[in-house]
Each structure stands twice: as structure tokens, then as C-alpha cells.
Design a protein around this motif. Structure first.
Motif, mmCIF file in Angstrom:
data_model
loop_
_atom_site.group_PDB
_atom_site.id
_atom_site.type_symbol
_atom_site.label_atom_id
_atom_site.label_comp_id
_atom_site.label_asym_id
_atom_site.label_seq_id
_atom_site.Cartn_x
_atom_site.Cartn_y
_atom_site.Cartn_z
ATOM 1 N N TRP A 47 34.226 29.610 -23.893
ATOM 2 C CA TRP A 47 34.548 28.620 -22.863
ATOM 3 C C TRP A 47 33.518 28.612 -21.748
ATOM 4 C CZ3 TRP A 47 35.595 29.072 -17.636
ATOM 5 C CH2 TRP A 47 36.008 27.881 -17.008
ATOM 6 N N LEU A 48 33.060 29.802 -21.337
ATOM 7 C CA LEU A 48 32.096 29.890 -20.247
ATOM 8 C C LEU A 48 30.794 29.176 -20.591
ATOM 9 C CD1 LEU A 48 32.599 33.592 -19.087
ATOM 10 C CD2 LEU A 48 33.167 31.525 -17.800
ATOM 11 N N PHE A 49 30.362 29.279 -21.840
ATOM 12 C CA PHE A 49 29.116 28.625 -22.235
ATOM 13 C C PHE A 49 29.324 27.146 -22.546
ATOM 14 C CE2 PHE A 49 27.483 32.962 -22.923
ATOM 15 C CZ PHE A 49 26.232 32.828 -22.345
ATOM 16 N N SER A 50 30.413 26.829 -23.217
ATOM 17 C CA SER A 50 30.654 25.423 -23.573
ATOM 18 C C SER A 50 30.902 24.562 -22.335
ATOM 19 C CB SER A 50 31.841 25.317 -24.533
ATOM 20 O OG SER A 50 33.032 25.808 -23.932
ATOM 21 N N ILE A 55 26.354 29.301 -16.634
ATOM 22 C CA ILE A 55 24.910 29.065 -16.625
ATOM 23 C C ILE A 55 24.273 29.240 -15.245
ATOM 24 C CG2 ILE A 55 23.075 27.423 -17.179
ATOM 25 C CD1 ILE A 55 24.620 28.552 -19.596
ATOM 26 N N PRO A 56 24.836 28.668 -14.174
ATOM 27 C CA PRO A 56 24.210 28.880 -12.854
ATOM 28 C C PRO A 56 24.148 30.350 -12.436
ATOM 29 C CG PRO A 56 25.816 27.089 -12.757
ATOM 30 C CD PRO A 56 26.000 27.770 -14.077
ATOM 31 N N ILE A 58 23.915 32.972 -14.549
ATOM 32 C CA ILE A 58 22.851 33.610 -15.341
ATOM 33 C C ILE A 58 21.485 33.244 -14.772
ATOM 34 C CG2 ILE A 58 21.728 33.641 -17.600
ATOM 35 C CD1 ILE A 58 24.477 33.288 -18.872
ATOM 36 N N THR A 59 21.308 31.970 -14.450
ATOM 37 C CA THR A 59 20.034 31.507 -13.893
ATOM 38 C C THR A 59 19.709 32.223 -12.590
ATOM 39 O OG1 THR A 59 20.392 29.331 -14.884
ATOM 40 C CG2 THR A 59 18.750 29.481 -13.133
ATOM 41 N N ALA A 60 20.713 32.359 -11.712
ATOM 42 C CA ALA A 60 20.490 33.040 -10.435
ATOM 43 C C ALA A 60 20.100 34.502 -10.642
ATOM 44 C CB ALA A 60 21.748 32.942 -9.571
ATOM 45 N N SER A 61 20.778 35.174 -11.575
ATOM 46 C CA SER A 61 20.477 36.587 -11.827
ATOM 47 C C SER A 61 19.074 36.763 -12.401
ATOM 48 C CB SER A 61 21.518 37.180 -12.780
ATOM 49 O OG SER A 61 22.777 37.276 -12.155
ATOM 50 N N TYR A 206 28.280 38.494 -8.603
ATOM 51 C CA TYR A 206 29.249 37.688 -7.852
ATOM 52 C C TYR A 206 30.353 37.187 -8.775
ATOM 53 C CZ TYR A 206 31.289 33.529 -5.766
ATOM 54 O OH TYR A 206 32.177 32.588 -5.318
ATOM 55 N N PHE A 207 29.986 36.772 -9.986
ATOM 56 C CA PHE A 207 30.974 36.243 -10.923
ATOM 57 C C PHE A 207 32.006 37.305 -11.297
ATOM 58 C CE2 PHE A 207 32.445 35.105 -15.212
ATOM 59 C CZ PHE A 207 32.922 33.822 -14.963
ATOM 60 N N ILE A 208 31.557 38.559 -11.446
ATOM 61 C CA ILE A 208 32.494 39.641 -11.759
ATOM 62 C C ILE A 208 33.495 39.833 -10.618
ATOM 63 C CG2 ILE A 208 32.637 42.165 -11.966
ATOM 64 C CD1 ILE A 208 30.259 42.058 -13.822
ATOM 65 N N LEU A 209 33.021 39.809 -9.383
ATOM 66 C CA LEU A 209 33.938 39.909 -8.247
ATOM 67 C C LEU A 209 34.911 38.742 -8.221
ATOM 68 C CD1 LEU A 209 31.889 41.086 -5.116
ATOM 69 C CD2 LEU A 209 33.604 42.356 -6.407
ATOM 70 N N ASP A 210 34.406 37.551 -8.512
ATOM 71 C CA ASP A 210 35.252 36.354 -8.487
ATOM 72 C C ASP A 210 36.345 36.427 -9.550
ATOM 73 O OD1 ASP A 210 35.843 33.570 -7.651
ATOM 74 O OD2 ASP A 210 35.160 33.094 -9.678
ATOM 75 N N THR A 211 35.982 36.868 -10.762
ATOM 76 C CA THR A 211 36.991 36.966 -11.828
ATOM 77 C C THR A 211 38.017 38.047 -11.515
ATOM 78 O OG1 THR A 211 35.497 38.438 -13.061
ATOM 79 C CG2 THR A 211 35.471 36.096 -13.650
ATOM 80 N N ARG A 212 37.587 39.111 -10.866
ATOM 81 C CA ARG A 212 38.532 40.157 -10.466
ATOM 82 C C ARG A 212 39.546 39.606 -9.463
ATOM 83 N NH1 ARG A 212 36.764 44.329 -6.049
ATOM 84 N NH2 ARG A 212 37.096 42.352 -4.955
ATOM 85 N N ASP A 213 39.043 38.849 -8.502
ATOM 86 C CA ASP A 213 39.935 38.291 -7.484
ATOM 87 C C ASP A 213 40.905 37.269 -8.078
ATOM 88 O OD1 ASP A 213 38.655 39.850 -5.631
ATOM 89 O OD2 ASP A 213 37.315 38.252 -4.926
ATOM 90 N N ARG A 214 40.471 36.575 -9.130
ATOM 91 C CA ARG A 214 41.330 35.578 -9.788
ATOM 92 C C ARG A 214 42.188 36.192 -10.890
ATOM 93 N NH1 ARG A 214 38.788 32.334 -12.819
ATOM 94 N NH2 ARG A 214 36.611 32.983 -12.652
#
Length: 248
Positions: A47-50, A55-56, A58-61, A206-214
Motif C-alpha cells: 500500500w505504501l508504494f502503490s 516515496i517522499p 525515501i527521497t528525503a532520506s 520521521y515516518f517511523i515516529l508518525d506510525t508509532r503515534d498513529r
């Protein structure tokens, strides 16, 4: 070669089985752990890729890794060359460099944020600081491994310093620099995730922190898998470049 790939695939399957078994055991006491299982993870990965959601980040990292490693190269290789050619400079700098090298880059985080603020700049600094030491060490070792006869030959032919650097030194230290870059990339990639928890609004950390919070734990595990795969891919590219360089 065939055996190498078969054994490697077997190792990955074993890791996958341990992952599945661990998730099932954990789910008996913590039901939400079912979201950490492989099936839920790969569904979220798809789902994350589709959807393009990841993508943003991964690009930032990757951008931060490129800037951090690029800065480390610009600083580390010239410093390594200077230390390799000057014994006195090496004796002068080595104690200080060894002291700084042994300090965890993450311990500088509060100071860097205080001085540089939040955003990309402190992340770039921490990644460069973490990765520069391997490049300094490997470049210095490369210079010391150059056969002195080649340098004498260069002087006897009245070659300029630029010609000596380009024709003798750079080819001689190439594999050493690539080895140092491979080590540095691994260090920077590991340090990246906690650095991206430093007040940025995109990136895998940042995405890992965001998924933890959600409480989106399947997406969190998908991010962990992505981090591993990208790191593996980057290391493979450097190993390929090192192998090609060694065959020349």
C-alpha cells in the motif's frame, strides 16, 4: 556462485520464519503484535508504494545521506591525503581525531540543535560527522600503501604535483577510499533514522515516529523493512564498485 545464492536465500527464509514465529508468540500476550507479522507488514508495504505515501520519505532520506556522505568525502579524503603524506601532521592530529571518533554522533544532537536549529542542517552535520572518520582512516592507509618507487619515478620525470596526484595517488588509493565509503555509508544509514527524529517533517525516521503515534504498527514494520532493503541496496552498489575497481 549458485551455492552462494542458495545459501543466502535459505538464510533469508530462516529469518522470515523467525519473524513469523516471533510475531505469533508475542501475539499471545500482546494481541496488537499481529500487526507486526509478515503478512500485515507486506500488505502495508504494498500500500505504501502503490499509494506513493512512502516515496517522499525515501527521497528525503536518500538526499540527506547523499549530502552527508558528500560532505564527509570532501572533508575526509583531503584530510586523509594530508595525514598520509605528513608524519608530523598525523602525529599532531591522531589523538584529537581518535577522541572525536569515539564520541557517538547522537550525543551531539542537543548541542547541534541548539547551534543550528531544527531541520535538515543538523541532520547533514551529524551524518557527515559520523561518516568522516572511516574516510580519513582509509585514505591515510591508502597513501601509506603507495610504493615509494612510484613517487620517486614521478619526481624523476619532473611530474607536477597535480599530475602525481591524478596519475599515481588517486588510482592507488581508489579501493581504500571505496572501502572507507562503504563503512561510512553503513554508519550514516544507521545514524540517519534517529537523526530524522530531530524536528523534520519527512524522512524514514520521521515516518517511523508518525506510525508509532498513529498506532499503525504494520506500516512501522514496513518502514523497518524498507530501511533494511535500501541499506542493503546501497551497500551492494558500493561492493560492486569496489569489486570493479579491484579488477582493474
Amino acid at each position: 556462485m549458485k551455492q552462494k545464492y542458495l545459501l543466502g536465500a535459505g538464510g533469508l527464509l530462516s529469518l522470515f520464519a523467525i519473524w513469523q514465529g516471533g510475531a505469533l508468540l508475542l501475539a499471545k500476550s500482546v494481541p496488537i503484535a499481529t500487526n507486526l507479522a509478515p503478512q500485515a507488514t507486506f500488505e502495508s508495504l504494498w500500500w505504501l508504494f502503490s499509494s506513493g505515501e512512502i516515496i517522499p520519505h525515501i527521497t528525503a532520506s536518500l538526499r540527506r545521506i547523499a549530502v552527508g556522505l558528500g560532505t564527509a568525502l570532501l572533508v575526509g579524503v583531503p584530510l586523509g591525503l594530508a595525514l598520509g603524506f605528513s608524519k608530523k601532521l598525523e602525529m599532531w592530529c591522531t589523538p584529537s581525531f581518535q577522541l572525536l571518533r569515539m564520541i557517538s554522533p547522537l550525543s551531539w544532537m542537543p548541542i547541534v540543535v541548539m547551534l543550528l536549529g531544527v531541520g535538515d542542517l543538523p541532520v547533514y552535520f551529524l551524518l557527515a560527522f559520523a561518516s568522516v572518520w572511516s574516510l580519513i582512516i582509509s585514505t591515510t592507509a591508502g597513501v601509506k600503501s603507495i610504493d615509494p618507487q612510484w613517487l620517486l619515478l614521478s619526481r624523476s620525470m619532473a611530474a607536477s604535483k597535480t599530475e602525481t596526484l591524478c596519475k599515481i595517488v588517486v588510482p592507488a588509493i581508489g579501493s581504500h577510499v571505496l572501502t572507507g565509503l562503504r563503512v561510512s555509508m553503513g554508519i550514516a544509514w544507521v545514524v540517519l533514522v534517529p537523526c530524522e527524529m530531530l524536528g523534520v517533517n519527512e524522512g524514514l525516521g520521521y515516518f517511523i515516529l508518525d506510525t508509532r503515534d498513529r498506532l499503525a504498527y504494520s506500516e512501522l514494520m514496513a518502514a523497518v523493512v524498507i530501511i533494511g532493503l535500501i541499506g542493503w541496496g546501497l551497500d551492494s552498489l558500493l561492493r560492486f564498485a569496489l569489486a570493479k575497481g579491484g579488477n582493474k
